[in-house]
Structures are given as structure tokens and as C-alpha cells.
Design a protein around this motif. Structure first.
Motif, PDB file in Angstrom:
ATOM      1  N   ARG A  62      -9.575   5.145   1.167  1.00 20.10           N
ATOM      2  CA  ARG A  62      -8.857   4.116   0.407  1.00 20.10           C
ATOM      3  C   ARG A  62      -9.171   4.237  -1.087  1.00 20.10           C
ATOM      4  NH1 ARG A  62      -6.736  -0.880   2.020  1.00 20.10           N
ATOM      5  NH2 ARG A  62      -7.598  -0.472   4.109  1.00 20.10           N
ATOM      6  N   ARG A  88      -8.641   2.072  -4.107  1.00 18.10           N
ATOM      7  CA  ARG A  88      -8.274   0.682  -4.383  1.00 18.10           C
ATOM      8  C   ARG A  88      -7.501   0.546  -5.699  1.00 18.10           C
ATOM      9  NH1 ARG A  88     -10.269  -2.524  -0.699  1.00 18.10           N
ATOM     10  NH2 ARG A  88     -12.096  -1.873   0.538  1.00 18.10           N
ATOM     11  N   GLY A  89      -6.463  -0.316  -5.635  1.00 12.59           N
ATOM     12  CA  GLY A  89      -5.689  -0.623  -6.826  1.00 12.59           C
ATOM     13  C   GLY A  89      -4.693   0.436  -7.242  1.00 12.59           C
ATOM     14  N   LYS A  90      -4.476   1.467  -6.390  1.00  8.99           N
ATOM     15  CA  LYS A  90      -3.544   2.532  -6.741  1.00  8.99           C
ATOM     16  C   LYS A  90      -2.231   2.438  -5.966  1.00  8.99           C
ATOM     17  CE  LYS A  90      -6.272   4.418  -9.689  1.00  8.99           C
ATOM     18  NZ  LYS A  90      -5.910   4.414 -11.133  1.00  8.99           N
ATOM     19  N   GLY A 111      -1.788  -3.127  -4.583  1.00  6.39           N
ATOM     20  CA  GLY A 111      -2.202  -2.644  -3.281  1.00  6.39           C
ATOM     21  C   GLY A 111      -3.036  -1.375  -3.440  1.00  6.39           C
ATOM     22  N   ASP A 112      -3.321  -0.704  -2.341  1.00 12.39           N
ATOM     23  CA  ASP A 112      -4.191   0.471  -2.359  1.00 12.39           C
ATOM     24  C   ASP A 112      -3.403   1.731  -2.002  1.00 12.39           C
ATOM     25  OD1 ASP A 112      -6.285  -1.308  -2.845  1.00 12.39           O
ATOM     26  OD2 ASP A 112      -6.702  -1.542  -0.693  1.00 12.39           O
ATOM     27  N   ARG A 129      -2.131  -8.161  -9.264  1.00 11.42           N
ATOM     28  CA  ARG A 129      -2.995  -7.309  -8.460  1.00 11.42           C
ATOM     29  C   ARG A 129      -2.158  -6.224  -7.767  1.00 11.42           C
ATOM     30  NH1 ARG A 129      -6.336 -11.396  -4.825  1.00 11.42           N
ATOM     31  NH2 ARG A 129      -4.227 -12.220  -4.533  1.00 11.42           N
ATOM     32  N   THR A 131      -1.859  10.237  -7.626  1.00 11.67           N
ATOM     33  CA  THR A 131      -1.304   8.895  -7.486  1.00 11.67           C
ATOM     34  C   THR A 131       0.018   8.900  -8.242  1.00 11.67           C
ATOM     35  OG1 THR A 131      -2.285   7.969  -9.495  1.00 11.67           O
ATOM     36  CG2 THR A 131      -3.654   7.971  -7.508  1.00 11.67           C
ATOM     37  N   ASP A 165       0.835  -1.203   0.000  1.00 12.82           N
ATOM     38  CA  ASP A 165       0.000   0.000   0.000  1.00 12.82           C
ATOM     39  C   ASP A 165       0.869   1.253   0.000  1.00 12.82           C
ATOM     40  OD1 ASP A 165      -2.348  -1.505   0.100  1.00 12.82           O
ATOM     41  OD2 ASP A 165      -2.327  -1.554   2.300  1.00 12.82           O
ATOM     42  N   LEU A 223      -3.665   4.720   0.504  1.00 17.39           N
ATOM     43  CA  LEU A 223      -4.325   5.070   1.754  1.00 17.39           C
ATOM     44  C   LEU A 223      -4.108   6.555   2.027  1.00 17.39           C
ATOM     45  CD1 LEU A 223      -3.216   2.002   3.912  1.00 17.39           C
ATOM     46  CD2 LEU A 223      -5.227   2.231   2.448  1.00 17.39           C
TER      47      LEU A 223
END
Length: 395
Positions: free
Chosen positions: A336, A338-340, A350-351, A348, A316, A294, A353
Motif C-alpha cells: 500500500r 498511502r495517499g497516492k 485514497g491509496d 484526503r 503513480t 483506491d 494498492l
């Protein structure tokens, strides 16, 4: 380095550490000394170059747990005087005096480079005292694997998260391009040693013992080079500058080691090369932090935005996203995206935060103050009854 070096040289002193030092302490001391004395930082300084060679030789032994254990055993054994000349009295069986130089081929051809036959200290002594005559477990040393090499590379935060391929320039021993590592002049090949006939060992009797030892003529390899390569002078390796394209995978972390098989120092007499280990240092980012897979980001918002809610545009690593701040959001709430975050090996990610930081202005205008006072009159007080009850005890 030779076996005799292991007895005569104090590698702990060379690295400035105690014999009880941990592997991490040894590595830290080596890196510090290697940086200080590296030839690239001290051009033309012969003493610095010698110090660099000394600490590199010491770390090659103490940085390897198996070699370090064998080194300690040998130093302890020889330090006790177990092999001093005359340790066995002339009246005892096999009373001929034993000299430590016999182990290392003192005075003979190839003296000073009779290394352990790949099996280390224990195997060396098990063959010396085998008493089995020729073929008593001793075999030719043959081509040996080259040493591993370690270097350090600094990556930008974004490159570490996304992955990057970078050219890495090294100045280190490499396989000679002229002889391809066998040490022989082009058009010729190493030939079987005329002394040991390719066995790599010779046998001699001393009293009641039969000693099998590495051949002093070929240093236990079993072959000799009659016509040496003009480039490397028969060693099979030269110091040269080489550039490698190193792929750092997405998500590589600070302190992680990347292994490049076969890119270390060349082996002796055509033996396989060691490995290259690249230790990654990730430079911090001015905005983002990282926790596992993350990414983390702190975003300031106003008191009004926290009370009324708002839509936030936040960056991001590869764009921007909009996050909804709900009304009545307290300071420290984490949103959150997601996916950034960091992309994992399975594809896949992480996120991201986002921690909200409610900013309280140091000064406000008269109009803002009046509005806040009206706001305070129309909102319920904070729930502090449990605190006030404790305070009343001291009243």
C-alpha cells in the motif's frame, strides 16, 4: 408536442420497446437510436433527421416517470372509447355529444398545440369537468420550464482522477439572443391575449357542464406576440451551436452524471431553462485500475526478489514511489502506497494498492538450474501433509 400527440403517437413503438420496459431499457434504446440517426452522423439525410426528432420526442415523455405515467393513463382512457363522439346518449343529462377534438381546440386558432397547463393529465381533466364556470381551478399556463438535455463525454483515466475542465460543444435549442426568449421583435413586448384577457383560459357551457379550457388563441399562455422576432419567428428559441466549459471534479467515476443547472433547453415565453446532464465515460488506463478511491496496480517480481526481498520503484499518476518488498513475500501480496489514490472531496486521498505477481521463467540456464536444485535440497519442503493424507485414502 401537443396533448393530441400523446393519444395519436405510440412512443413505445418509436423507441422499439414494450410498454412494460424498464427505465434503463428505454434509456438504452433511445441512446442507440439517437446515435444511429443523429444529424451529425447523417448529413443531408432528411429521413434520419426525422427519425432523430421522433425518438427524441418519445424519450422526452417515456424518459420522465411522471410524464410516462400520465401518457399511459391518457392512452388507456382514450383507447377505451370513454371520450368517443356520442359516448353520452342524447337522452341523458347533458346529452350533447362530446368530441375529443374539443379538448384540443380542433379547428380553432392554435389547434394542435394546446398542451397540459403544467399540471399534467390529471389536472387537465379535473378542470374540464369542474362545472364551476369561469375560474374553476384552471389558470394560464404561463412561461414553462425548458426540457432537460443529456449528453455523454469520454474522459481519460488520469483526467477523471485528477479533475479537468473541458470545452463541450453542443448543437441544441437555445434561447434566442435577439429577443432573449420572449418571442417578440426587439423594441416590443408580448401583449395580453384579446380573447382571454390574459387569463390563459376560456369558459363555455355545454349542456349541464361548464368547461374551462386553455385559450385557443394564446395556447393558455395569456399573452400573444403581435410582432414576431425575425430570428426565432416568435418561438423564443433557436437551434444553435454553443460551447460550455465544463468542470469535472477530481475523482469523477465512470457512469457518473454531472448536472449543469439552467444549461438545457430554453423555457417557453421566457420560462426558465432546463438542466444539462453530462454522463461521464472513463477510458481504461493501460496500467492502473480503480476500486472506489483506491488505485490498483499489478507489478511482476522474480522468484529471487520474492525470497530475498527488494526495493521496488513503481509509477503513480503524478510521479513514482519506492516500496519495500520484505523477504519471503508470497505471490499476490498487496503493498500500500498511502495517499497516492483518488483525491476525495474533503481533500484526503485514497491509496495505491500494488499487487505483487511472482513470475516463474519458462526456461532457465544450466547454471540457474543447478543453483535451484541446490536451493531445493537446502530448503524444507512445502507443507502438504494434509493433502497427502487425503491422497493416501485412494491408494
Amino acid at each position: 408536442m401537443s396533448s393530441k400527440d400523446w393519444i395519436e403517437k405510440d412512443y413505445y413503438a418509436a423507441l422499439g420497446v414494450d410498454k412494460s420496459a424498464s427505465s434503463d431499457d428505454i434509456k438504452k434504446s433511445y441512446r442507440k437510436l439517437a446515435r444511429e440517426s443523429h444529424p451529425d452522423h447523417n448529413p443531408g439525410d432528411v429521413k434520419a433527421e426525422e427519425r432523430f426528432k421522433t425518438v427524441s420526442e418519445a424519450y422526452a415523455v417515456l424518459g420522465d416517470e411522471k410524464k410516462r405515467r400520465e401518457y399511459d393513463e391518457m392512452r388507456s382512457l382514450f383507447g377505451s372509447g370513454a371520450f368517443r363522439r356520442g359516448a353520452r346518449g342524447a337522452g341523458q343529462p347533458g346529452g350533447a355529444p362530446f368530441d375529443v377534438s374539443d379538448l384540443f381546440g380542433g379547428g380553432g386558432p392554435g389547434a394542435g398545440d394546446t398542451r397540459f397547463g403544467g399540471g399534467g393529465f390529471t389536472d387537465l381533466f379535473s378542470t374540464i369537468f369542474s362545472g364551476g364556470g369561469a375560474g374553476g381551478g384552471t389558470r394560464a399556463r404561463g412561461p414553462s420550464r425548458g426540457r432537460d438535455v443529456e449528453t455523454e463525454v469520454a474522459l481519460g483515466f488520469g483526467d477523471a482522477v485528477r479533475g479537468v475542465t473541458l470545452p463541450l460543444t453542443l448543437r441544441a435549442p437555445g434561447i434566442c439572443d435577439t429577443c432573449h426568449g420572449n418571442g417578440a421583435k426587439p423594441g416590443t413586448q408580448p401583449v395580453a391575449c384579446p380573447v382571454c384577457h390574459g387569463a390563459g383560459v376560456t369558459t363555455r357551457n355545454q349542456g349541464s357542464f361548464s368547461f374551462s379550457e386553455p385559450c385557443r388563441n394564446c395556447q393558455g399562455v395569456g399573452t400573444v406576440v403581435e410582432e414576431k422576432c425575425p430570428e426565432c419567428q416568435g418561438t423564443g428559441g433557436v437551434t444553435k451551436t454553443r460551447t460550455l466549459n465544463v468542470r469535472f471534479p477530481a475523482g469523477v467515476a465512470d457512469g457518473q452524471r454531472i448536472r449543469l443547472a439552467g444549461r438545457g433547453e430554453p423555457g417557453e415565453r421566457g420560462g426558465p431553462a432546463g438542466d444539462l446532464f453530462v454522463q461521464v465515460k472513463v477510458r481504461p488506463d493501460e496500467l492502473f485500475g480503480r476500486t472506489g478511491d483506491d488505485l490498483t496496480l499489478s507489478v511482476p517480481i522474480t522468484y529471487a526478489e520474492a525470497v530475498l526481498g527488494t526495493d521496488l520503484r513503481v509509477p503513480t499518476l503524478d510521479g513514482a514511489v519506492t516500496l519495500r518488498v520484505p523477504p519471503g513475500t508470497p505471490a499476490g501480496r498487496v503493498l500500500r502506497a498511502r495517499g497516492k489514490g483518488v483525491v476525495r472531496k474533503d481533500g484526503r486521498a485514497g491509496d495505491l494498492l500494488v499487487t505483487l505477481d511472482v513470475v516463474v521463467p519458462a526456461t532457465v540456464s544450466d547454471e540457474a538450474r543447478a543453483a535451484l536444485e541446490t536451493f531445493a535440497e537446502q530448503t524444507p519442503p512445502a507443507a502438504r501433509e494434509h493433502l497427502e493424507a487425503r491422497v493416501r485414502r485412494f491408494s
